[in-house]
Enzyme design. Structure first.
Site, PDB file in Angstrom:
ATOM      1  N   HIS A   1      -8.998   3.079  -2.407  1.00 21.22           N
ATOM      2  CA  HIS A   1      -7.843   2.928  -1.948  1.00 21.22           C
ATOM      3  C   HIS A   1      -7.246   1.741  -3.043  1.00 21.22           C
ATOM      4  CE1 HIS A   1      -3.765   1.735  -0.101  1.00 21.22           C
ATOM      5  NE2 HIS A   1      -4.458   0.563   0.537  1.00 21.22           N
TER       6      HIS A   1
ATOM      7  N   CYS B   1       0.804  -1.218  -0.013  1.00 18.20           N
ATOM      8  CA  CYS B   1      -0.023  -0.002  -0.078  1.00 18.20           C
ATOM      9  C   CYS B   1       0.834   1.144   0.113  1.00 18.20           C
ATOM     10  CB  CYS B   1      -0.900  -0.150   1.320  1.00 18.20           C
ATOM     11  SG  CYS B   1      -1.837  -1.412   1.274  1.00 18.20           S
TER      12      CYS B   1
END
Lengths: 369, 129
Positions: free
Chosen positions: A318, A79
């Site tokens: 995301h 991430c």
């Protein structure tokens, strides 16, 4: 070391794409080039941040906008991929290797819980059903409740705030308000977290163009945004210090700034508890006081330290590789005063972007007017 | 009768004793066992770990990954052993009750159906007593 500036930023709206991801990522690059007043041929090196888009996905993106032979590197750091790419692009310019570097982050996501073991044998944790991302954050939440008495309501407020911010962001995947009750009563996923406290699975792309001071001056930027601090770190067993705190301290020191100097932050709110933990780890409040910080409205757009005015991962979305890059787009718009209805009200001077990734990765990037 | 196979080799023995490693140089422990010390990079030696520890944190998973859909809800957590290592584990909690962090826990063998539909033996922790 040379000074590094953000010359241009660009995004495309997050959502679920029917188009190929390279088409959307190319569009984000073109938006950033337009914002920078530059042409693709001006770009000397490019980083493509993505996690699950396959080998050489960056080359596929860049071939859509011009086959110019430049230095291309694909970056995977979970991430934190986008933030990590920015970190390396910073040093390419700071050390004088290049004057113009583009970073694009993009991802097309599968729906549901992420399968982190794609393409390899399942780990022992996976075979035991232990490798589930919501569970990791839920366990942090349980521990925080135990140590500090933080409540599920305080966590849920992060979702309410960030979804509200998202309604003002044309690039956000979800533009819908939820009440505290709706968040708390949505489907439980891992106690105490509920579905509306998890970021959605979204597709998206964002790009940032970093330049050296001489290029910035040639392009007559009205409000040059300086890239003043950057750090990427991983877990350590050598010191008993939080990973985010340690990473932020390196970036703060490099920038000559501290938590009190931050006007706004985009943090890794993949799950609501994450945002609360990051308030503490980034030094926005003392350990255990993040619940009060959200209760007092300090981190609202109208507060003294707005956090995730973009809607954050909770509402903007995301798309893994995109996130760290999209955060910098938001910080640039906010520092320039171009954020429209979600413009923070505290005359912002300094913005901080924070991401963290599976495997114990943290990245912090700081920008200043 | 043939013994039920372990869910994974090298993590535990048939009685669910966890196999870790210890650094002969700096006394650091690791679980699962690894070849080199995470603190000083010295070669590590295999060792059996303590069978009791303290509950550090936990959660009840209500939505699993696609390959675990039929197993929810189930309880997982982290148990801190006296050696200082934190073990990620399933937790016996048939009632799906809230647990008390700090509770004394002990490891036990448990039989589970794996992704391929086969019976396998796993370790899990349960509250002592």
């Amino acid at each position: 070391m040379r000074n590094v500036y953000v010359q241009g930023v660009g995004m495309v709206k997050c959502g679920r794409y029917t188009e190929k991801i390279e088409t959307k990522a190319a569009e984000a690059c073109m938006n950033a080039l337009q914002d920078a007043g530059m042409k693709w041929r001006d770009v000397q090196a490019a980083y493509a941040a993505h996690v699950m888009q396959g080998p050489s996905a960056g080359q596929k993106v860049f071939s859509q906008i011009g086959i110019t032979g430049l230095n291309v590197t694909n970056v995977e750091n979970a991430c934190a991929s986008g933030s990590t790419a920015l970190h390396h692009a910073y040093y390419d310019i700071a050390y004088g290797k290049y004057d113009v570097v583009l970073v694009v982050g993009f991802e097309k996501m599968k729906r549901g819980v992420i399968d982190a073991n794609k393409g390899e044998e399942r780990s022992y944790e996976d075979k035991l059903g232990l490798q589930v991302m919501p569970s990791e954050y839920a366990q942090k939440a349980q521990r925080h409740m135990y140590e500090y008495g933080t409540t599920p309501e305080q966590m849920a407020k992060v979702s309410v705030k960030n979804h509200k911010n998202g309604t003002y962001n044309p690039y956000a995947h979800y533009q819908k308000n939820f009440t505290l009750e709706e968040v708390l009563q949505s489907r439980p996923i891992a106690d105490p977290l509920t579905l509306l406290q998890a970021c959605p699975t979204s597709d998206g792309a964002a790009a940032v163009i970093l330049v050296s001071e001489n290029v910035m001056k040639k392009n007559r930027n009205q409000d040059p945004i300086k890239f003043v601090g950057t750090a990427v770190q991983t877990e350590t067993i050598l010191e008993d210090i939080d990973l985010t705190t340690r990473t932020a301290n390196i970036a703060y020191q490099m920038a000559g700034l501290g938590p009190k100097d931050i006007s706004l932050a985009e943090v890794h709110d993949a799950f609501t508890i994450g945002e609360l933990l990051h308030y503490e780890a980034l030094g926005f409040c003392a350990p255990g006081e993040s619940g009060s910080l959200i209760d007092e409205g300090v981190t609202e757009i109208t507060g003294s330290l707005p956090v995730s005015p973009s809607g954050g991962l909770q509402s903007r979305g995301h798309p893994l590789g995109m996130t760290g890059v999209a955060q910098v787009c938001e910080i640039a718009w906010q520092l320039r005063g171009e954020a429209g209805q979600r413009q923070v009200q505290n005359n912002p001077k300094v913005g901080l972007a924070h991401t963290q990734g599976a495997g114990g990765i943290c990245a912090v990037n700081i920008f200043s007017l | 009768m043939a013994e039920i196979p372990l869910f994974e080799e090298g993590v535990m023995d048939q009685d669910a004793r966890l196999i870790g490693s210890k650094c002969p140089d700096c006394n650091q422990y690791a679980f699962p066992a690894q070849s080199y010390c995470p603190r000083c990079s010295h070669e590590m030696e295999r060792t059996a770990l303590s069978q009791e520890g303290e509950l550090y944190t936990y959660t009840i998973i209500r939505q699993g990954p696609p390959w675990w859909k039929d197993k929810v809800p189930y309880t997982v957590g982290r148990v801190k052993l006296p050696e200082g290592v934190i073990v990620k584990t399933q937790i016996k909690n048939d009632e799906l009750s809230p647990l008390q962090i700090g509770t004394k826990m002990q490891v036990e063998p448990h039989v589970m159906i794996n992704e391929q539909g086969e019976k396998v033996k796993i370790y899990r922790f349960c509250p002592v007593g």
